[in-house]
Design an enzyme around this catalytic site. Structure first.
Site, PDB file in Angstrom:
ATOM      1  CE  LYS A 197      -4.126  26.351  -6.308  1.00 26.29           C
ATOM      2  NZ  LYS A 197      -3.624  26.850  -5.064  1.00 26.29           N
TER       3      LYS A 197
ATOM      4  CG  ASP B 183      -1.521  13.938  -0.292  1.00 24.12           C
ATOM      5  OD1 ASP B 183      -2.433  14.011   0.549  1.00 24.12           O
ATOM      6  OD2 ASP B 183      -0.364  13.558  -0.016  1.00 24.12           O
TER       7      ASP B 183
ATOM      8  CD  GLU C 232       8.413   9.517  -3.883  1.00 22.89           C
ATOM      9  OE1 GLU C 232       7.230   9.472  -4.249  1.00 22.89           O
ATOM     10  OE2 GLU C 232       9.326   8.959  -4.514  1.00 22.89           O
TER      11      GLU C 232
ATOM     12  CD  GLU D 270       2.664   8.436   5.014  1.00 21.71           C
ATOM     13  OE1 GLU D 270       1.641   8.044   4.431  1.00 21.71           O
ATOM     14  OE2 GLU D 270       3.108   9.608   4.907  1.00 21.71           O
TER      15      GLU D 270
ATOM     16  CG  ASP E  80     -12.165  12.413  -1.850  1.00 25.61           C
ATOM     17  OD1 ASP E  80     -10.959  12.081  -1.917  1.00 25.61           O
ATOM     18  OD2 ASP E  80     -12.529  13.599  -1.698  1.00 25.61           O
TER      19      ASP E  80
ATOM     20  CD  GLU F 190      -2.578   1.689   2.393  1.00 21.09           C
ATOM     21  OE1 GLU F 190      -3.626   2.353   2.288  1.00 21.09           O
ATOM     22  OE2 GLU F 190      -2.085   1.380   3.497  1.00 21.09           O
TER      23      GLU F 190
HETATM   24  C1  LIG Z   1      -4.584  11.899   2.041  1.00 21.03           C
HETATM   25  S1  LIG Z   1      -3.459  10.879   2.938  1.00 21.03           S
HETATM   26  C2  LIG Z   1      -4.239   9.270   2.885  1.00 21.03           C
HETATM   27  C3  LIG Z   1      -3.772   8.383   3.992  1.00 21.03           C
HETATM   28  C4  LIG Z   1      -4.452   7.025   4.088  1.00 21.03           C
HETATM   29  N1  LIG Z   1      -4.282   6.229   2.884  1.00 21.03           N
HETATM   30  C5  LIG Z   1      -5.904   7.137   4.421  1.00 21.03           C
HETATM   31  O1  LIG Z   1      -6.742   6.757   3.583  1.00 21.03           O
HETATM   32  O2  LIG Z   1      -6.233   7.609   5.527  1.00 21.03           O
HETATM   33  C6  LIG Z   1      -2.124  10.700   1.809  1.00 21.03           C
HETATM   34  C7  LIG Z   1      -0.869  10.127   2.463  1.00 21.03           C
HETATM   35  O3  LIG Z   1       0.061   9.803   1.443  1.00 21.03           O
HETATM   36  C8  LIG Z   1       1.372  10.141   1.855  1.00 21.03           C
HETATM   37  N2  LIG Z   1       2.131  10.332   0.612  1.00 21.03           N
HETATM   38  C9  LIG Z   1       1.875  11.242  -0.348  1.00 21.03           C
HETATM   39  N3  LIG Z   1       2.716  11.098  -1.379  1.00 21.03           N
HETATM   40  C10 LIG Z   1       3.514  10.043  -1.066  1.00 21.03           C
HETATM   41  C11 LIG Z   1       4.575   9.414  -1.747  1.00 21.03           C
HETATM   42  N4  LIG Z   1       4.966   9.844  -2.944  1.00 21.03           N
HETATM   43  N5  LIG Z   1       5.200   8.377  -1.149  1.00 21.03           N
HETATM   44  C12 LIG Z   1       4.788   7.950   0.081  1.00 21.03           C
HETATM   45  N6  LIG Z   1       3.782   8.521   0.784  1.00 21.03           N
HETATM   46  C13 LIG Z   1       3.146   9.551   0.209  1.00 21.03           C
HETATM   47  C14 LIG Z   1       1.164  11.390   2.677  1.00 21.03           C
HETATM   48  O4  LIG Z   1       2.250  11.604   3.555  1.00 21.03           O
HETATM   49  C15 LIG Z   1      -0.127  11.062   3.409  1.00 21.03           C
HETATM   50  O5  LIG Z   1       0.124  10.388   4.619  1.00 21.03           O
END
Ligand SMILES: C[S@@+](CC[C@H](N)C(=O)[O-])C[C@H]1O[C@@H](n2cnc3c(N)ncnc32)[C@H](O)[C@@H]1O
Length: 223
Positions: free
Chosen positions: A133, A129, A106, A79, A165, A54
């Site tokens: 934009k 995320d 990352e 994460e 969503d 995941e």
């Molecule tokens: C909107 S949150 C969703 C978290 C979780 N999946 C949930 O549904 O509650 C997005 C998460 O993705 C992580 N994230 C964003 N880009 C990432 C990347 N390129 N690699 C690893 N983590 C990432 C952010 O730090 C954040 O914790």
């Protein structure tokens, strides 16, 4: 019981390096010359069984529950935020999971540098995320470069499940995944279904459900 604050990074910033320690794969940013070699998933998991990843795990609610209910798979949470990675770590430790690991990293970089070809049976991305934009589009996880990597790491008949969503991001996911001839949608047009309760929940899932948002689930099969 461990707490998130017990999570320790096993190096100082000056001596940072890529390492697997205590079930956590640490990949600090921008270390192109690090000599770390990832030979196989045996470096993270004790049993040889299907690997499921995941990306963007947040606080880990969804994936820890999956690892509990599917002990015959190895689950990796990816994460990049420290505060969230340590919440996942504490949650998994307190559940005593043995089929679970975290990459504090990352996701795209980790995948490109280290994941072996055709070695990940399924990948999941729940509420990445959206970066709405146009000038921020390069920050989106789902982009052609990442989709290309997914075709490398997922073997034939493996699955990529993407959940959002956000209508615009849903359209981007569909466009970028289907632009790659190695992926096809498991669902006909409009290429998503509304996620059922049985899919599992997460922090953002429950937040968006309370706001009565439609949760779109996309499943793509690799040829
Ligand atoms: C909107 S949150 C969703 C978290 C979780 N999946 C949930 O549904 O509650 C997005 C998460 O993705 C992580 N994230 C964003 N880009 C990432 C990347 N390129 N690699 C690893 N983590 C990432 C952010 O730090 C954040 O914790």
């Amino acid at each position: 019981m461990v707490k998130a604050k017990d999570f320790r990074i096993p190096f100082t910033w000056e001596n940072r390096h890529i390492v697997i320690h205590d079930g956590v794969w640490f990949m600090p940013p921008v270390l192109p010359d690090d000599p770390f070699v990832f030979t196989s998933w045996d470096m993270l998991f004790t049993k040889k069984q299907p690997v499921k990843v995941e990306y963007c795990s947040g606080n880990g609610t969804w994936i820890v529950e999956k690892a509990k209910t599917d002990p015959h798979s190895n689950w990796l949470a990816v994460e990049k935020q420290f505060e969230r990675a340590r919440l996942i770590w504490a949650r998994a430790k307190n559940e005593g999971l043995t089929n679970f690991a975290i990459a504090f990293a990352e996701g795209v970089e980790l995948t490109k540098r280290f994941f072996p070809t055709a070695s990940v049976d399924e990948i999941f991305v729940n509420f990445p995320d959206p970066w709405p934009k146009r000038r921020h589009a390069k920050h989106r996880l789902i982009r052609p470069e990442f989709v290309q990597e997914l075709t490398r790491i997922i073997p034939s008949k493996g699955i990529a499940t993407l959940v959002t969503d956000n209508e615009e991001y849903s359209a981007i996911m569909i466009k970028d995944m289907l632009a790659n001839p190695l992926f096809s949608s498991e669902n006909g047009a409009p290429h998503f279904v509304v996620a059922s309760d049985s899919y599992g929940t997460s922090f953002f899932d429950s937040l968006f459900r309370k706001q009565a948002k439609t949760i779109r689930l996309h499943r793509f099969v690799r040829a």
